[in-house]
Design a protein around this motif. Structure first.
Motif, mmCIF file in Angstrom:
data_model
loop_
_atom_site.group_PDB
_atom_site.id
_atom_site.type_symbol
_atom_site.label_atom_id
_atom_site.label_comp_id
_atom_site.label_asym_id
_atom_site.label_seq_id
_atom_site.Cartn_x
_atom_site.Cartn_y
_atom_site.Cartn_z
ATOM 1 N N SER A 86 0.832 -1.216 0.000
ATOM 2 C CA SER A 86 0.000 0.000 0.000
ATOM 3 C C SER A 86 0.864 1.262 0.000
ATOM 4 N N LEU A 87 1.974 1.217 0.719
ATOM 5 C CA LEU A 87 2.862 2.383 0.754
ATOM 6 C C LEU A 87 3.523 2.626 -0.594
ATOM 7 N N GLN A 127 4.601 12.124 1.267
ATOM 8 C CA GLN A 127 5.212 11.536 0.084
ATOM 9 C C GLN A 127 6.727 11.410 0.271
ATOM 10 N N THR A 128 7.319 12.421 0.833
ATOM 11 C CA THR A 128 8.767 12.413 1.067
ATOM 12 C C THR A 128 9.137 11.392 2.131
ATOM 13 N N ILE A 129 8.322 11.316 3.185
ATOM 14 C CA ILE A 129 8.572 10.330 4.240
ATOM 15 C C ILE A 129 8.525 8.915 3.664
ATOM 16 N N ALA A 130 7.523 8.637 2.827
ATOM 17 C CA ALA A 130 7.406 7.322 2.197
ATOM 18 C C ALA A 130 8.634 7.020 1.343
ATOM 19 N N GLU A 131 9.105 8.030 0.625
ATOM 20 C CA GLU A 131 10.274 7.838 -0.232
ATOM 21 C C GLU A 131 11.517 7.509 0.603
ATOM 22 N N TYR A 132 11.706 8.243 1.692
ATOM 23 C CA TYR A 132 12.870 7.999 2.542
ATOM 24 C C TYR A 132 12.747 6.681 3.312
ATOM 25 N N PHE A 133 11.543 6.252 3.539
ATOM 26 C CA PHE A 133 11.326 4.988 4.231
ATOM 27 C C PHE A 133 11.568 3.792 3.309
ATOM 28 N N LEU A 134 11.022 3.870 2.103
ATOM 29 C CA LEU A 134 11.022 2.708 1.211
ATOM 30 C C LEU A 134 12.272 2.571 0.347
#
Length: 490
Positions: A86-87, A127-134
């Motif tokens: 989902s992320l 969106q940025t948090i998801a990018e840095y997480f994934l």
């Protein structure tokens, strides 16, 4: 069908051409469905232990495991990508569902939160948090294996599943202060596992007063299976080479076969809990191992008795033991067998690896469960069966499967040696007709892929098998990242 170049490619993977030809034939003919007799239930294939029995078997394990070579075997291959489906959709398409909303709302509760906080820019949007997480821009969790992700938070720091398994091994899989662990990993993650292990072992060896021997192996390329087009012709890559694919967890029977140990504990990498909940797991792991040693002792005694000379009383006792305790029903007409035929039958059944499988009450989880099944040799025995192995067009078979009372959490204790202390060749106890075919995508085209008989079902089809009910609290898999928000992981 195959060119000289194809044959060289097949040879380079250490796969026999006959094996590839058989795989293509299996694509054409399909695999037979399992024939379910009935679901295994409590007192009819599944043992339920009282609290007193749990303690008795755990004590028995403590007394009888001294001097045995114990090992914890953990399948840990593959990326955790599916945990973050989902992320990834949110990152690539900016579409958020309830699980994505929950992830961001509860972000500070995750064990990896502090690591992420140190990397993301100030005032970063979701969106940025998801990018840095994934992605590799930050933690790269979307492309790492589950074993290397931070699951649980403790006052002294956070732990990965790798670390939780190390701690478990010290508490039920150690002998004389030594614990052996083996992880099967993907080639691209081997260095990561080795690096983390090297950095943490000194701490855990001091903290747990245990010496750890940790080893790793990769799924063998020789177990890969050929992929075919929808018309069953070999699929070819853009450079005209054949496409081979990893053949599922069933390929790991080869890795297990390379292990030299008396007793092996098998458990999936993501099924771990914090320390406060580990006690029940420890108790039942020891109890299941005690049950295994008890049955193994009986089997070895029966083998010795048969060698000394078969009597009608011994054959009757063996028949009752196999039907009532090991839950193997003989072929039709067994009563008409001569004594020599019965001795040959029991010698074959006794001289096999043994496994005790923990099963939990069925709560609707997708996956396999314990059943009585008809075998190709005319016997009926206990098997773990996945939904892909049954004929869903048969109302009777579907009803048996849907009415099962228990689920397979992958909680196995295995005895890999015979009465003389010699290793069994585990490859001799597989049922090659319990593989299955799936449809995958490659370069925008549908391709058929083939999975080998599963590690805990078809690959162990001809083992002596015992099912024991274990508490639901011992089964806490992490299938999505938000599972880490459940009480059992906090």
């Amino acid at each position: 069908m195959f060119s000289e170049k194809d044959l060289l490619q097949i040879q380079s993977k250490n796969i026999a051409i006959e094996t590839v030809e058989q795989q293509i034939e299996d694509f054409r003919t399909g695999f037979p469905f399992m024939s379910l007799e009935k679901a295994a239930t409590v007192n009819d294939g599944v043992i339920r232990l009282s609290d007193e029995e749990v303690k008795q078997y755990a004590d028995s394990y403590a007394q009888n495991s001294a001097g045995l070579n114990l090992l914890k075997f953990v399948p840990a291959s593959g990326a955790a990508t599916r945990m973050f489906k989902s992320l990834f959709t949110f990152l690539t398409e900016n579409k958020a569902d309830k699980s994505v909303d929950q992830f961001f709302e509860k972000l500070p509760l995750f064990a990896f939160y502090k690591d992420l906080l140190e990397l993301i820019p100030e005032d970063a949007d979701k969106q940025t948090i998801a990018e840095y997480f994934l992605t590799e821009k930050g933690l790269n969790y979307g492309y790492l294996p589950k074993g290397l992700l931070k699951f649980h938070t403790y006052p002294e720091g956070c732990r990965t599943p790798l670390e939780e398994h190390i701690i478990e091994a010290a508490n039920y899989g150690a002998s004389e202060g030594v614990a052996n662990l083996h992880f099967t990993v993907s080639p691209e993650y081997n260095a990561g596992f080795q690096g983390l292990t090297k950095s943490i072992l000194p701490y855990y060896q001091r903290a747990l007063n245990t010496k750890f021997n940790v080893s790793f192996s990769e799924q063998k390329g020789s177990t890969d299976t050929i992929a075919v087009n929808m018309d069953n012709s070999p699929f070819r890559e853009k450079d005209d080479t054949l496409l081979f694919r990893p053949a599922g967890h069933g390929a790991l029977i080869e890795n297990l076969n390379d292990i030299d140990a008396d007793i092996v504990f098998i458990k999936n990498i993501d099924n771990v809990v914090p320390d406060r909940l580990k006690g029940t797991t420890y108790d039942y792991k020891k109890a299941l191992a005690g049950i295994l040693l008890n049955y193994q002792s009986k089997i070895f005694a029966f083998e010795a008795a048969l060698e000394a000379g078969a009597t009608p009383e011994l054959l009757a006792e063996l028949a009752e033991f196999y039907e009532k305790e090991i839950c193997v029903l003989p072929p039709v007409g067994f009563d008409t067998y001569s004594d020599e035929q019965k001795v040959a039958y029991f010698k074959t059944k006794l001289n096999r690896p043994i496994r005790v499988c923990g099963v939990v009450k069925n709560t609707g989880e997708p996956g396999g469960g314990p059943f009585w099944c008809k075998n190709s040799d005319g016997t009926a025995s206990l098997q773990i069966v996945e939904s892909a192995q049954i004929d869903v067009d048969s109302a009777e078979q579907k009803a048996i499967f849907n009415n099962s009372t228990h689920f397979n959490p992958v909680d196995l204790i295995c005895g890999l040696k015979n009465s003389k202390g010699e290793k069994f060749n585990l490859l001799q106890f597989r049922d090659p007709k319990t593989g299955f075919v799936t449809v995958k995508s490659r370069d925008g085209k549908d391709v058929k892929a083939q999975e080998l008989p599963g590690l805990w079902n078809g690959a162990m089809s001809d083992w002596n098998t015992v099912f024991v009910e274990v508490p639901l609290i011992t089964f806490n898999p992490v299938k999505t990242v938000n599972d880490l928000l459940r009480d059992e992981h906090q």
